[in-house]
Design an enzyme around this catalytic site. Structure first.
Site, PDB file in Angstrom:
ATOM      1  N   SER A 169       0.829  -1.195   0.000  1.00  0.00           N
ATOM      2  CA  SER A 169       0.000   0.000   0.000  1.00  0.00           C
ATOM      3  C   SER A 169       0.874   1.261   0.000  1.00  0.00           C
ATOM      4  CB  SER A 169      -0.960  -0.042   1.194  1.00  0.00           C
ATOM      5  OG  SER A 169      -2.034   0.850   1.010  1.00  0.00           O
ATOM      6  N   ASP A 296      -9.787  -5.960  -4.528  1.00  0.00           N
ATOM      7  CA  ASP A 296      -9.323  -4.879  -3.656  1.00  0.00           C
ATOM      8  C   ASP A 296     -10.300  -3.711  -3.719  1.00  0.00           C
ATOM      9  OD1 ASP A 296      -7.869  -2.793  -2.416  1.00  0.00           O
ATOM     10  OD2 ASP A 296      -5.968  -3.684  -3.035  1.00  0.00           O
ATOM     11  N   HIS A 324      -7.233  -5.946  -0.069  1.00  0.00           N
ATOM     12  CA  HIS A 324      -6.065  -5.061  -0.014  1.00  0.00           C
ATOM     13  C   HIS A 324      -4.957  -5.615   0.880  1.00  0.00           C
ATOM     14  CE1 HIS A 324      -4.129  -1.313  -0.945  1.00  0.00           C
ATOM     15  NE2 HIS A 324      -4.000  -0.979   0.328  1.00  0.00           N
TER      16      HIS A 324
END
Length: 345
Positions: A169, A296, A324
């Site tokens: 991320s 996601d 995610h």
């Protein structure tokens, strides 16, 4: 002849029952092994919450392991089979795992276990204000400050040693920053549904399709934290638990969601809003790979495709059915991809 057939059927039945018992024992052991790993990570998270002031946050921590020796526990993600030892065929054996926004080193506990089982050396990092690093997130205003633990780790590597960086991320921004600072120390950089930013881009910009423009977010978001007072600019943000569950964990096991709910911390806003300076002479020489997560909701597959299109990596890998957080929802698939990338000449 009839008696012989009946006898064979009885024998087959016994063999089948024996196999079934062995499978049940194997399955029970796998579940017990995975449960033990989860208890370790949960224990560390609770320890963080209760005794946080005892840690200065300056060191990297290995999650799910108390030593550097190879684990004797069977890999809970390998269907009961001993994981192959890839270490002999690899020049670079050390992985440095960098978490994303709000997370900490604790989130990698399954991946640490499986990489160690494969004979490799994973190291986890708590970025500034995250995990065991007890810096007040409201005081972290730049990407340089935020990434300091990662940069210090690279600075302290032996002269000839290289590592494989893995960023999740917004941890991708720290990986990009590290590539710009120390390209000679990084063998490969792997971006896992991450902010693989281009020169002059802000990490937050990658999420703009989901969260709106940075300017609008700063003015209107209900998730902002004003650590210096309401009359000053916001210093961080943190989603409420229902939002986090929907964004990050739509395919993750409940026990991992529970772990995250007691472990996640506010995200310093400054590093997310900073435009990153990257050069072709340094960052551009790095070997980059991207792992897309196809279920996601925080960083949609379409956005991830756009990231890859605008800042082309050397290779792209995809994980079906992953939210995610593939280290929770699809750890076996992520582990396999990490090994595959590590073996690319």
């Amino acid at each position: 002849m009839g008696n012989k057939i009946i006898s064979m059927m009885k024998k087959d039945s016994k063999d089948g029952g024996s196999k079934s018992k062995r499978m049940n024992r194997s399955q029970r052991k796998l579940l017990a092994d995975e449960e033990m790993l989860h208890r370790r990570a949960l224990s560390m998270a609770i320890h963080q919450a209760q005794l946080s002031q005892r840690f200065d946050g300056s060191m990297s921590r290995r999650v799910g392991s108390t030593s550097t020796r190879k684990r004797t526990l069977s890999d809970p993600f390998s269907n009961g089979k001993q994981a192959p030892d890839f270490s002999e065929s690899l020049i670079v054996k050390r992985f440095v795992l960098v978490h994303g926004e709000g997370f900490g080193a604790w989130c990698w506990y399954k991946i640490v276990a499986s990489l160690e089982e494969s004979g490799l050396s994973p190291t986890t990092v708590d970025l500034t204000g995250c995990g065991f690093n007890m810096t007040d997130t409201n005081t972290v205003s730049t990407l340089e400050e935020y990434s300091k633990p990662l940069i210090e780790l690279l600075e302290n590597l032996p002269e000839e040693e290289k590592v494989i960086l893995v960023g999740h991320s917004t941890g991708g921004a720290s990986v990009s920053y590290a590539l710009e600072r120390y390209p000679e120390k990084i063998s490969k950089a792997i971006f896992v549904c991450a902010t693989m930013v281009s020169d002059g881009q802000r990490p937050f910009d990658v999420f703009s399709e989901e969260l709106g423009s940075a300017e609008r977010f700063m003015q209107e978001s209900q998730f902002l934290i004003y650590g210096n007072g309401k009359d000053k600019p916001p210093t961080g943000f943190m989603f409420e638990k229902p939002h986090m569950k929907g964004l990050y964990f739509n395919q993750s096991p409940n026990k991992d969601i529970a772990l995250a709910m007691i472990s996640m911390r506010p995200v310093p806003l400054g590093p997310m809003m900073e435009k990153v300076s990257l050069t072709t002479e340094r960052y551009g020489k790095g070997r980059r790979f991207y792992v897309q997560t196809l279920d996601d909701r925080a960083l949609s597959p379409d956005v991830q495709e756009k990231v890859v299109r605008e800042n082309s990596p050397e290779g792209v890998f995809k994980i079906k059915g992953s939210d995610h957080c593939p280290f929770f929802s699809k750890p076996q698939s992520l582990h396999k991809i990490l090994l595959e990338i590590a073996q690319i000449p």
